[in-house]
Motif scaffolding. Structure first.
Motif, PDB file in Angstrom:
ATOM      1  N   LEU A  80      46.696  46.799  31.303  1.00  0.00           N
ATOM      2  CA  LEU A  80      45.518  47.482  30.277  1.00  0.00           C
ATOM      3  C   LEU A  80      44.124  47.425  31.089  1.00  0.00           C
ATOM      4  O   LEU A  80      43.505  48.393  31.238  1.00  0.00           O
ATOM      5  CB  LEU A  80      44.860  46.004  29.228  1.00  0.00           C
ATOM      6  CG  LEU A  80      45.759  45.971  28.423  1.00  0.00           C
ATOM      7  CD1 LEU A  80      44.749  45.018  27.611  1.00  0.00           C
ATOM      8  CD2 LEU A  80      45.504  46.941  27.340  1.00  0.00           C
ATOM      9  N   THR A 111      45.984  50.150  33.642  1.00  0.00           N
ATOM     10  CA  THR A 111      45.719  51.939  32.598  1.00  0.00           C
ATOM     11  C   THR A 111      43.781  51.998  32.216  1.00  0.00           C
ATOM     12  O   THR A 111      43.554  53.557  32.390  1.00  0.00           O
ATOM     13  CB  THR A 111      45.889  51.403  31.014  1.00  0.00           C
ATOM     14  OG1 THR A 111      47.039  51.829  31.203  1.00  0.00           O
ATOM     15  CG2 THR A 111      45.852  53.054  30.086  1.00  0.00           C
ATOM     16  N   GLY A 112      43.007  50.847  32.235  1.00  0.00           N
ATOM     17  CA  GLY A 112      41.470  51.473  32.160  1.00  0.00           C
ATOM     18  C   GLY A 112      41.305  51.854  33.640  1.00  0.00           C
ATOM     19  O   GLY A 112      40.364  53.042  33.460  1.00  0.00           O
ATOM     20  N   ASN A 162      42.100  55.339  33.898  1.00  0.00           N
ATOM     21  CA  ASN A 162      41.408  56.607  33.141  1.00  0.00           C
ATOM     22  C   ASN A 162      40.313  56.423  33.835  1.00  0.00           C
ATOM     23  O   ASN A 162      38.776  57.888  33.725  1.00  0.00           O
ATOM     24  CB  ASN A 162      41.090  55.240  31.509  1.00  0.00           C
ATOM     25  CG  ASN A 162      42.420  55.989  30.879  1.00  0.00           C
ATOM     26  OD1 ASN A 162      43.295  56.792  31.304  1.00  0.00           O
ATOM     27  ND2 ASN A 162      42.664  55.200  29.915  1.00  0.00           N
TER      28      ASN A 162
END
Length: 122
Positions: A44, A47-48, A51
């Motif tokens: 998480l 991925t954050g 992004n």
């Protein structure tokens, strides 16, 4: 450890003894649960960060913004060497492509923002 959990459990039972089967099984289940939660949080967070960097690089106009975001996200999974390598990619590689105007400074600012956010979460 998670893939071969049953084999590890059987080895520990044979090593410690059959009288403590419940304790060994409970301990291994708790350990695998904690490792799973840790890996999920890593996914998480990475991925954050990927992004965020992807959108920031896209906003700045960096060529291959998606590629840079994916590289940063994947490198952060490597223990000990991944975050510094990701920092090098975020900081120095875009300077090879952006030599005009304020864009290299914007990429450096994006790097500082993501690293300060990463340090603050520790």
């Amino acid at each position: 450890m998670l893939i071969r959990r049953e084999d590890l459990r059987n080895r520990l039972i044979s090593l410690i003894g059959h009288g403590h089967i419940h304790l060994i099984t409970q301990t291994l289940d708790e350990a695998s649960s904690r490792v799973s939660k840790y890996l999920l949080m890593q996914v998480l967070v990475n991925t954050g960060l990927r992004n965020f960097y992807w959108n920031g690089a896209l906003f700045i106009g960096l060529p291959g913004a998606l590629l840079w975001g994916v590289i940063v996200g994947i490198l952060r999974f490597l223990p000990y060497v991944g975050p510094p390598l990701a920092a090098l990619c975020r900081c120095f590689c875009p300077w090879l492509f952006l030599t005009v105007g304020q864009k290299p400074l914007l990429v450096l600012g994006l790097f500082v923002i993501t690293e300060l956010g990463d340090i603050e979460s520790c």
